[in-house]
Design a protein around this motif. Structure first.
Motif, PDB file in Angstrom:
ATOM      1  N   PRO A   1     -33.437  44.341  25.436  1.00 44.34           N
ATOM      2  CA  PRO A   1     -34.796  44.556  25.973  1.00 44.34           C
ATOM      3  C   PRO A   1     -35.587  45.643  25.255  1.00 44.34           C
ATOM      4  O   PRO A   1     -36.741  45.882  25.599  1.00 44.34           O
ATOM      5  CB  PRO A   1     -34.521  44.947  27.423  1.00 44.34           C
ATOM      6  CG  PRO A   1     -33.195  45.645  27.360  1.00 44.34           C
ATOM      7  CD  PRO A   1     -32.406  44.931  26.298  1.00 44.34           C
ATOM      8  N   THR A   2     -34.984  46.309  24.297  1.00 44.57           N
ATOM      9  CA  THR A   2     -35.676  47.340  23.527  1.00 44.57           C
ATOM     10  C   THR A   2     -35.274  47.208  22.067  1.00 44.57           C
ATOM     11  O   THR A   2     -34.212  46.662  21.760  1.00 44.57           O
ATOM     12  CB  THR A   2     -35.310  48.750  24.031  1.00 44.57           C
ATOM     13  OG1 THR A   2     -33.881  48.892  24.017  1.00 44.57           O
ATOM     14  CG2 THR A   2     -35.830  48.994  25.439  1.00 44.57           C
ATOM     15  N   PRO A   3     -36.094  47.721  21.146  1.00 44.49           N
ATOM     16  CA  PRO A   3     -35.735  47.639  19.721  1.00 44.49           C
ATOM     17  C   PRO A   3     -34.403  48.336  19.450  1.00 44.49           C
ATOM     18  O   PRO A   3     -34.115  49.403  19.992  1.00 44.49           O
ATOM     19  CB  PRO A   3     -36.891  48.359  19.029  1.00 44.49           C
ATOM     20  CG  PRO A   3     -38.024  48.305  20.000  1.00 44.49           C
ATOM     21  CD  PRO A   3     -37.407  48.360  21.358  1.00 44.49           C
ATOM     22  N   GLN A   4     -33.609  47.744  18.605  1.00 43.03           N
ATOM     23  CA  GLN A   4     -32.312  48.299  18.243  1.00 43.03           C
ATOM     24  C   GLN A   4     -32.322  48.919  16.851  1.00 43.03           C
ATOM     25  O   GLN A   4     -31.399  49.632  16.472  1.00 43.03           O
ATOM     26  CB  GLN A   4     -31.240  47.206  18.311  1.00 43.03           C
ATOM     27  CG  GLN A   4     -31.125  46.540  19.661  1.00 43.03           C
ATOM     28  CD  GLN A   4     -30.724  47.511  20.761  1.00 43.03           C
ATOM     29  OE1 GLN A   4     -29.620  48.062  20.741  1.00 43.03           O
ATOM     30  NE2 GLN A   4     -31.623  47.739  21.720  1.00 43.03           N
ATOM     31  N   ALA A   5     -33.348  48.635  16.077  1.00 43.01           N
ATOM     32  CA  ALA A   5     -33.451  49.167  14.716  1.00 43.01           C
ATOM     33  C   ALA A   5     -34.911  49.137  14.300  1.00 43.01           C
ATOM     34  O   ALA A   5     -35.732  48.432  14.891  1.00 43.01           O
ATOM     35  CB  ALA A   5     -32.598  48.340  13.762  1.00 43.01           C
ATOM     36  N   ASP A   6     -35.233  49.927  13.300  1.00 42.33           N
ATOM     37  CA  ASP A   6     -36.592  49.922  12.772  1.00 42.33           C
ATOM     38  C   ASP A   6     -36.955  48.512  12.299  1.00 42.33           C
ATOM     39  O   ASP A   6     -36.162  47.841  11.653  1.00 42.33           O
ATOM     40  CB  ASP A   6     -36.713  50.900  11.599  1.00 42.33           C
ATOM     41  CG  ASP A   6     -36.610  52.346  12.041  1.00 42.33           C
ATOM     42  OD1 ASP A   6     -36.771  52.597  13.250  1.00 42.33           O
ATOM     43  OD2 ASP A   6     -36.368  53.209  11.179  1.00 42.33           O
ATOM     44  N   GLY A   7     -38.147  48.098  12.633  1.00 42.24           N
ATOM     45  CA  GLY A   7     -38.596  46.782  12.188  1.00 42.24           C
ATOM     46  C   GLY A   7     -38.240  45.642  13.113  1.00 42.24           C
ATOM     47  O   GLY A   7     -38.609  44.494  12.846  1.00 42.24           O
ATOM     48  N   ASP A   8     -37.519  45.932  14.209  1.00 44.33           N
ATOM     49  CA  ASP A   8     -37.205  44.868  15.162  1.00 44.33           C
ATOM     50  C   ASP A   8     -38.486  44.318  15.766  1.00 44.33           C
ATOM     51  O   ASP A   8     -39.381  45.085  16.154  1.00 44.33           O
ATOM     52  CB  ASP A   8     -36.313  45.392  16.284  1.00 44.33           C
ATOM     53  CG  ASP A   8     -34.842  45.381  15.908  1.00 44.33           C
ATOM     54  OD1 ASP A   8     -34.519  44.886  14.807  1.00 44.33           O
ATOM     55  OD2 ASP A   8     -34.022  45.865  16.712  1.00 44.33           O
ATOM     56  N   VAL A   9     -38.565  43.008  15.861  1.00 44.12           N
ATOM     57  CA  VAL A   9     -39.736  42.372  16.473  1.00 44.12           C
ATOM     58  C   VAL A   9     -39.301  41.567  17.684  1.00 44.12           C
ATOM     59  O   VAL A   9     -38.114  41.279  17.869  1.00 44.12           O
ATOM     60  CB  VAL A   9     -40.466  41.452  15.466  1.00 44.12           C
ATOM     61  CG1 VAL A   9     -41.013  42.257  14.309  1.00 44.12           C
ATOM     62  CG2 VAL A   9     -39.535  40.345  14.959  1.00 44.12           C
ATOM     63  N   CYS A  10     -40.263  41.210  18.489  1.00 48.27           N
ATOM     64  CA  CYS A  10     -39.982  40.464  19.717  1.00 48.27           C
ATOM     65  C   CYS A  10     -39.609  39.022  19.397  1.00 48.27           C
ATOM     66  O   CYS A  10     -40.275  38.348  18.601  1.00 48.27           O
ATOM     67  CB  CYS A  10     -41.211  40.502  20.624  1.00 48.27           C
ATOM     68  SG  CYS A  10     -41.003  39.579  22.166  1.00 48.27           S
ATOM     69  N   PHE A  11     -38.569  38.560  20.038  1.00 45.03           N
ATOM     70  CA  PHE A  11     -38.119  37.186  19.854  1.00 45.03           C
ATOM     71  C   PHE A  11     -39.179  36.189  20.299  1.00 45.03           C
ATOM     72  O   PHE A  11     -39.295  35.095  19.738  1.00 45.03           O
ATOM     73  CB  PHE A  11     -36.828  36.973  20.657  1.00 45.03           C
ATOM     74  CG  PHE A  11     -36.322  35.559  20.663  1.00 45.03           C
ATOM     75  CD1 PHE A  11     -35.678  35.034  19.559  1.00 45.03           C
ATOM     76  CD2 PHE A  11     -36.490  34.751  21.778  1.00 45.03           C
ATOM     77  CE1 PHE A  11     -35.209  33.728  19.562  1.00 45.03           C
ATOM     78  CE2 PHE A  11     -36.031  33.453  21.793  1.00 45.03           C
ATOM     79  CZ  PHE A  11     -35.385  32.941  20.680  1.00 45.03           C
ATOM     80  N   TYR A  12     -39.986  36.554  21.297  1.00 46.07           N
ATOM     81  CA  TYR A  12     -40.951  35.622  21.867  1.00 46.07           C
ATOM     82  C   TYR A  12     -42.230  35.490  21.034  1.00 46.07           C
ATOM     83  O   TYR A  12     -42.780  34.404  20.913  1.00 46.07           O
ATOM     84  CB  TYR A  12     -41.326  36.049  23.292  1.00 46.07           C
ATOM     85  CG  TYR A  12     -40.149  36.168  24.226  1.00 46.07           C
ATOM     86  CD1 TYR A  12     -39.194  35.156  24.306  1.00 46.07           C
ATOM     87  CD2 TYR A  12     -39.977  37.299  25.017  1.00 46.07           C
ATOM     88  CE1 TYR A  12     -38.099  35.266  25.157  1.00 46.07           C
ATOM     89  CE2 TYR A  12     -38.893  37.411  25.872  1.00 46.07           C
ATOM     90  CZ  TYR A  12     -37.957  36.395  25.941  1.00 46.07           C
ATOM     91  OH  TYR A  12     -36.880  36.518  26.778  1.00 46.07           O
ATOM     92  N   CYS A  13     -42.701  36.613  20.485  1.00 44.69           N
ATOM     93  CA  CYS A  13     -43.999  36.566  19.805  1.00 44.69           C
ATOM     94  C   CYS A  13     -43.965  37.101  18.370  1.00 44.69           C
ATOM     95  O   CYS A  13     -44.982  37.091  17.688  1.00 44.69           O
ATOM     96  CB  CYS A  13     -45.050  37.333  20.596  1.00 44.69           C
ATOM     97  SG  CYS A  13     -44.759  39.123  20.628  1.00 44.69           S
ATOM     98  N   GLU A  14     -42.796  37.603  17.962  1.00 45.03           N
ATOM     99  CA  GLU A  14     -42.597  38.093  16.590  1.00 45.03           C
ATOM    100  C   GLU A  14     -43.478  39.296  16.261  1.00 45.03           C
ATOM    101  O   GLU A  14     -43.860  39.506  15.116  1.00 45.03           O
ATOM    102  CB  GLU A  14     -42.818  36.962  15.572  1.00 45.03           C
ATOM    103  CG  GLU A  14     -41.858  35.800  15.773  1.00 45.03           C
ATOM    104  CD  GLU A  14     -42.051  34.666  14.769  1.00 45.03           C
ATOM    105  OE1 GLU A  14     -43.094  34.642  14.088  1.00 45.03           O
ATOM    106  OE2 GLU A  14     -41.155  33.816  14.668  1.00 45.03           O
ATOM    107  N   MET A  15     -43.804  40.095  17.295  1.00 42.18           N
ATOM    108  CA  MET A  15     -44.580  41.315  17.103  1.00 42.18           C
ATOM    109  C   MET A  15     -43.706  42.522  17.438  1.00 42.18           C
ATOM    110  O   MET A  15     -42.798  42.437  18.278  1.00 42.18           O
ATOM    111  CB  MET A  15     -45.819  41.309  17.997  1.00 42.18           C
ATOM    112  CG  MET A  15     -46.792  40.181  17.690  1.00 42.18           C
ATOM    113  SD  MET A  15     -47.564  40.340  16.070  1.00 42.18           S
ATOM    114  CE  MET A  15     -48.713  41.671  16.386  1.00 42.18           C
TER     115      MET A  15
END
Length: 235
Positions: free
Chosen positions: A181-195
């Motif tokens: 439910p939260t970013p795990q690394a720099d540059g992680d994006v949302c699975f749903y909207c890719e933002m």
């Protein structure tokens, strides 16, 4: 024999085969039942002394002229927020018959709002509430049939609505897909909207307003399935 006929131009309308036959009968033209539409319309033309193979010999106000897929005009849909300025092409037209609305090339109507929601939800693995809003937005853009929807466009629509952040990683041995439910690394994006998380909007359960992820807010904002965001007091 003509092939690839998907509809007809008749009395200033583009009609699917069924609506064409219905309109012809309503206008007093006898059309044989139980035959393929091309055969039935061709026979009706012969009975009226019309050369069906020579479209220039008669007027579509008086008798239907065939429309092939190649003749079907392209409908252009402009998707808001598309920075490329691209207008998305739908190489199809709807039947303009009374309450019909079939796509001529596809030969069917667009699915209902509920069915399109299920399609978007299952195809792009979106939460149902978000899928419903995305499906509604796609329909507003004119992309009302799965045949016209691309994943990039569906993800783009998802950016317009508040939703939980989810990022996906492969963990374990053997590796499994794990959603966080939260970013795990720099540059992680949302699975749903890719933002990225920073560009998300969340809905405050206390006051019900939509809040950008980095905007100070006087309430804690619990997000379904996620730990609460840190309390930040507005200045």
């Amino acid at each position: 024999m003509m092939s690839g006929v998907i509809g007809y131009t008749y009395q200033a309308e583009k009609l699917c085969p069924s609506c064409t036959l219905k309109t012809m009968r309503a206008n007093g033209i006898k059309v044989q039942k139980g035959k393929p539409h091309e055969d039935a319309i061709r026979r009706a033309a012969q009975n009226l002394g019309i050369d069906f193979d020579d479209e220039h010999s008669y007027d579509s106000d008086n008798f239907p002229k065939p429309v092939t897929e190649q003749q079907c005009e392209t409908e252009l849909t402009e998707v808001p927020g598309d920075k490329t300025g691209t207008r998305h092409a739908i190489s199809d037209e709807r039947c303009t018959g009374d309450k019909c609305g079939k796509w001529l090339v596809l030969g069917e109507k667009s699915p209902s709002e509920a069915a399109l929601t299920r399609y978007v939800r299952d195809s792009y693995e979106l939460p149902h509430a978000l899928a419903k809003r995305v499906a509604g937005e796609l329909r507003r853009w004119g992309l009302s049939h799965p045949e016209f929807i691309k994943e990039k466009t569906a993800r783009q629509a998802a950016t317009m609505f508040p939703h939980d952040f989810a990022t996906v990683e492969f963990r374990g041995n053997p590796q499994q897909v794990v959603m966080f439910p939260t970013p795990q690394a720099d540059g992680d994006v949302c699975f749903y909207c890719e933002m990225p998380w920073e560009e998300h909007m969340f809905t405050c359960d206390t006051c019900g307003i939509d809040i950008p992820a980095l905007t100070p807010h006087r309430h804690q904002v619990p997000v379904k399935g996620q730990r609460k965001l840190p309390l930040v007091l507005a200045p």
